[in-house]
Design an enzyme around this catalytic site. Structure first.
Site, PDB file in Angstrom:
ATOM      1  N   GLU B 194     -32.901  17.669  -8.527  1.00  9.10           N
ATOM      2  CA  GLU B 194     -33.165  16.500  -7.686  1.00  9.10           C
ATOM      3  C   GLU B 194     -34.258  15.561  -8.214  1.00  9.10           C
ATOM      4  O   GLU B 194     -34.221  14.368  -7.940  1.00  9.10           O
ATOM      5  CB  GLU B 194     -33.522  16.949  -6.265  1.00  9.10           C
ATOM      6  CG  GLU B 194     -32.385  17.617  -5.509  1.00  9.10           C
ATOM      7  CD  GLU B 194     -31.211  16.667  -5.258  1.00  9.10           C
ATOM      8  OE1 GLU B 194     -31.446  15.466  -5.052  1.00  9.10           O
ATOM      9  OE2 GLU B 194     -30.055  17.131  -5.298  1.00  9.10           O
ATOM     10  N   SER B 474     -11.113  45.871  45.400  1.00  6.96           N
ATOM     11  CA  SER B 474     -11.565  47.227  45.722  1.00  6.96           C
ATOM     12  C   SER B 474     -12.890  47.612  45.076  1.00  6.96           C
ATOM     13  O   SER B 474     -13.394  48.708  45.329  1.00  6.96           O
ATOM     14  CB  SER B 474     -10.504  48.234  45.299  1.00  6.96           C
ATOM     15  OG  SER B 474      -9.292  47.922  45.926  1.00  6.96           O
TER      16      SER B 474
END
Lengths: 209, 779
Positions: B194, B474
């Site tokens: 870079e 239930s």
């Protein structure tokens, strides 16, 4: 091995001899009676406790986990005055805890001695996750929460330890002390007194009086 | 030059300008110039201030990091070599055959060596260390220090990073790293690609521009960028990405100013933490620290050459070179970067060749990063809400240590995903129509260990485990029976309850006539059997006897937070509850009546590791122990001989379980909830549009639940009666006291003092009693 209920119970018209019946029983125990646990089956201060009750789910490696399961049926016997046998319950965590848990309890003790209550409770909570039913761990947690002035929680945790201890007077003694102190600190004088009565009772029992 | 020659002779046609005008113009120019200079100075001063404020203060909003519970290794742990390998790989550890550095391990069937990473736990830092494990048939047999050979009692592995809390809109996420933690190859390699003159230029580099042009021309395509690292940082940090001259101008001056104020190392460190390296949904991955986790599931320090090269390559375009979506393009870029590394002498020829040979080795799926648990992180956020400001959570880099157990979570996810597909296939339902949710918690401590909010477990939308409140059917029954069993003088587990039709006139004048699921009548049922078989009529009868209010109270004591309508249909589960709350309610039963409020968090610390908050285990006895034990016993009968019995086709017979199925009207909801000695698990299956799907609790949710329990490696339930419970043999026909004379007998727990005292007709003792009486007369 799964035992079907219906298959296990022969026709009621059969007249089994005692031996056959007991053999049949041993093969046809109900699933819930198939205990593999190392927990004491008979609870009560007057009944001699089994030799090595463990924390149920994490018996000390190498320690004896054998105990005689309660027979499904024991014939009624004449009730004699309770024998004054000092309960053979584990007196310390060493008897029922794994090395990992003992190590964490030791860490907690030194942290507590240094006033680092967060570190102490943190170590004990780690121990609790490894052996969720170890009543010595719960009991120690109760003491640390008391130090941290989490009175409500200290009392509840001590009660939880009592519930898991299934009559272990040594642990119950410590727990009732924590409960008495926690109640006292919260201004519940009567509750504290009731807890103190429990402490005194157990101490008397342990002293053989 | 040309212009000068072309210019017409000016002298002749020149106008004579008065001297005063020249002076005036000069003055204007001077004034304008001065104003310009002043404006420019102001501009520079303002830029300078901007830069310094941003750099000196908090540079980044740091989302809170969320960690799973750490794996604890100790002798006696039920974990074999295969499991351990899986655990370590999930943590991003690499099987390297020998210990090469932190995050590596070597393993065979007899044992394992692990180079444990350093980690800052909530209770302090732990240095990296090397350990050895031995296995036996039962799991881990021993743990010791790999160097000294000394035995270690317990070793905490570093916990898995499972997510972060970032703002919904602009979700920048990052894991900060210091420059000295950055591997040399990354640092030098990044600059090689870079900005080669980074340590020589003053913010902008003329040489860099020229070189980039040359290199790119030679390569035929863009290899190097012309912007310096400083310029890129400024662009990322302060500016938008629009390509305007103003922006270029700002960028240039800001770069120069930045260089004036800060050292090269400061700038490079900021760059390494700031640069955009990927996208994960609406979360933007910034900085190499997080990118390393995002792409390779391990810390930056453990990256190998080819992995460093990939990250450096991605800087050029995180989307274009996305290694998950565009692997070929990303590999080309990576290999190019590796060649630059070699060319600059950062790696040698052999290393370059070896690295180029390697695949991308990116972790996780095509879409996202490494494993994430959106439903769980959602619960964490909700628990933190109210205690912390949103900005604390998204900006301050808090470290949140949670209760998530990756093993339980994985078992839950796998079984829900597979189970639904299998159920749909076997029931010939259209694929993808069923939805599901599940929760796994610990018994006693209230830890939420795993949570799944829907079939697509990575989807972070509607969280059914927390928000889908549906009728529990239930699943409510154990609380009806528990309410009855609290009345030891009226009910025990063998109390006979009629299974007869019931018609009730409701306050709305309607007639309510419930039926059993099989629409049959079964005659009087012992209480435990009515629960085990989930018969509706005996349940309603029992509920009416104890009253709606009492049952509602039991539900609340167990942890239900709603206000149920006090109507008889409540006994059959006409209450809407979210799965997580069902886990809370069943957890209270599992813990012997001690309720522990469910918690997903253990500790919160600052980013520096300073403890902020601890969440201690909280318990409160809310239900009486004895009756809870009795109902637990009845729930084990559900599993042994009732609606849950198919579980024993999956889990071993030695595993004592307690549970209950739940089905709602027209088969719209299929539930199963139950527990072992150390785990509570709840599974719901249904459709989002509330349409019937044809599954009962036993045929839908139980299918998933039983496989889940098998995979959780849970400890069996230990049925040890509390002091206020005694056990006695009962004749299963009459429910009276039995002995070996009775052929059909069952050991049943009773509240102490409430066990039947009369002998059943079949009991030998019953026969001998009159004989005894006769004998006494004759004697």
């Amino acid at each position: 091995m799964r035992i079907g209920y219906k298959a296990c119970f022969p026709a009621r018209s059969a007249l089994p001899v005692v031996l056959a019946a007991s053999l049949g029983l041993s093969a046809c125990v109900t699933p819930t009676a198939q205990r593999t646990s190392s927990w004491p089956d008979n609870i009560g201060r007057t009944i001699p406790a089994p030799t090595a009750p463990g924390p149920g789910q994490n018996p000390t490696p190498g320690a004896s986990t054998a105990h005689t399961p309660t027979p499904l049926y024991s014939p009624p016997v004449a009730v004699a005055p309770p024998p004054k046998v000092l309960p053979a319950y584990p007196k310390s965590a060493d008897e029922i805890s794994s090395q990992a848990v003992l190590s964490l309890m030791k860490q907690a003790r030194s942290a507590r001695a240094a006033g680092q209550y967060d570190q102490a409770s943190g170590a004990l909570e780690r121990a609790q996750r490894i052996e969720p039913r170890n009543y010595f761990v719960w009991s120690a947690l109760g003491r640390v929460y008391l130090d941290k002035k989490l009175y409500d929680n200290a009392e509840s945790v001590a009660m939880k330890s009592n519930s898991l201890a299934r009559g272990n007077v040594y642990v119950e003694l410590e727990n009732w002390k924590v409960i008495a102190a926690a109640r006292q600190a919260q201004g519940d004088a009567i509750g504290a007194l009731q807890a103190q009565v429990k402490v005194d009772e157990i101490q008397r029992d342990l002293a053989g009086g | 030059m040309m212009a000068r020659h072309m210019a017409p002779p000016a002298r002749k046609s020149r106008l004579v300008i008065p001297r005063s005008f020249v002076y005036g113009a000069a003055a204007v120019v001077l004034v304008l110039g001065s104003i310009g200079l002043i404006v420019f100075s102001f501009y520079l001063v303002s830029l300078d201030k901007d830069i310094r404020t941003r750099f000196a203060g908090v540079r980044w909003a740091l989302p809170a990091q969320v960690f799973a519970a750490p794996l604890e290794l100790y002798a006696g742990l039920n974990l074999d070599a295969g499991d351990l390998k899986h655990e370590l790989e999930r943590l991003g550890y690499r099987d390297s055959g020998s210990l090469e550095g932190p995050g590596t391990f070597s393993l065979n069937r007899q044992g394992a060596d692990i180079y444990v990473r350093a980690f800052h736990f909530w209770d302090g830092p732990r240095a990296e260390n090397r350990i050895s494990l031995k296995f036996d048939g039962a799991g881990v047999a021993s743990v010791s220090d790999a160097d000294s050979g000394e035995s270690r009692d317990i070793v905490r592995m570093d916990p898995m990073l499972i997510g972060s809390i970032y703002p919904q809109q602009q979700g920048e996420d990052r894991v900060l790293v210091k420059l000295e933690e950055v591997p040399e190859l990354l640092r030098d390699g990044l600059l090689a690609v870079e900005d080669r003159d980074f340590y020589d230029h003053f913010g902008i580099s003329i040489r860099g521009v020229l070189r980039a042009m040359f290199v790119n021309l030679r390569a035929g395509h863009a290899v190097q960028g012309a912007s310096t690292v400083t310029q890129q940082l400024v662009r990322n940090f302060f500016l938008t990405l629009d390509r305007t001259w103003t922006r270029k101008f700002n960028e240039m001056f800001m770069s120069i100013l930045l260089e004036r104020h800060y050292s090269k190392d400061d700038i490079l460190e900021a760059y390494i933490n700031e640069i955009y390296l990927g996208q994960d949904g609406n979360r933007a991955i910034h900085g190499f620290g997080l990118a390393s986790w995002f792409y390779f599931n391990k810390p930056l320090g453990e990256l190998r050459d080819h992995e460093v090269a990939l990250l450096v390559g991605v800087v050029k375009g995180a989307s274009y070179y996305n290694p998950r979506r565009n692997p070929v393009r990303a590999k080309d870029r990576r290999d190019l970067v590796l060649r630059v590394f070699k060319e600059r002498g950062l790696i040698d020829e052999a290393e370059m060749r070896a690295a180029i040979e390697r695949p991308l080795s990116v972790a996780g799926t095509k879409q996202g990063g490494v494993e994430r648990y959106p439903a769980f992180v959602d619960l964490v956020k909700r628990q933190l809400r109210g205690q912390y400001k949103d900005s604390d959570l998204t900006d301050e880099g808090l470290r949140i240590f949670t209760t998530l157990d990756p093993r339980s979570q994985e078992a839950l996810e796998r079984n829900i995903a597979q189970g639904l597909a299998e159920i749909e296939k076997s029931r010939k339902l259209p694929a993808g129509t069923l939805e599901s949710a599940g929760v796994v918690t610990s018994v006693g401590g209230g830890d939420v260990l795993g949570i799944v909010g829907g079939r697509d477990v990575r989807y972070s939308g509607f969280n059914r485990a927390l928000d889908s409140r549906r009728s529990i059917g239930s699943l409510a029954k154990p609380f009806v029976y528990l309410t009855a069993l609290e009345q030891g003088d009226r009910y025990n587990l063998h109390s006979m309850i009629d299974d007869e039709p019931i018609e009730l006139r409701l306050p709305t004048k309607q007639i309510w006539s419930p039926m059993n699921y099989d629409r049959k009548l079964h005659g009087p049922q012992p209480l435990y059997m009515a629960l085990a078989q989930s018969y509706n009529l005996p349940t309603v009868r029992l509920g009416l006897e104890v009253g709606e209010k009492a049952v509602a109270n039991t539900l609340k004591q167990a942890g239900y937070t709603g206000n149920p309508a006090l109507v008889p249909s409540m006994f059959l589960g006409a209450v809407d509850v979210a799965p997580v709350e069902v886990a809370q309610m069943y957890g209270t039963i599992a813990a012997g009546g001690f309720q522990s409020p469910l918690s997903a968090i253990r500790e919160v610390t600052t980013k520096e590791g300073e403890p902020l908050n601890r969440y201690p285990i909280r318990v409160k006895q809310t239900l009486p122990e004895g009756p809870v034990y009795l109902v637990t016993w009845a729930m084990t009968q559900v599993m042994r001989l009732g609606t849950g019995r198919s579980a024993y086709g999956i889990v071993p017979d030695t595993m004592t379980l307690a549970g209950k199925s739940g089905t709602t009207d027209d088969l719209r909801d299929s539930w199963f909830s139950g527990f072992t000695g150390d785990r509570v698990a709840v599974v719901w299956v249904g459709r989002d549009d509330y349409k019937p799907m044809g599954l009962t609790g036993s045929s839908g949710a139980l299918y998933i639940w039983s496989r889940l329990i098998r995979d959780l490696k849970a400890k069996p339930l230990d049925l040890i009666p509390p002091p206020d419970v005694e056990e006695q043999l009962a004749d299963t026909v009459t429910g009276l006291k039995a002995d070996e004379g009775c052929d059909s007998r069952l050991l049943i727990p009773y509240l102490r003092g409430y066990a039947p005292q009369s002998w059943a007709p079949c009991a030998r003792a019953a026969e001998s009693q009159p004989m005894q009486w006769l004998r006494e007369i004759f004697e």
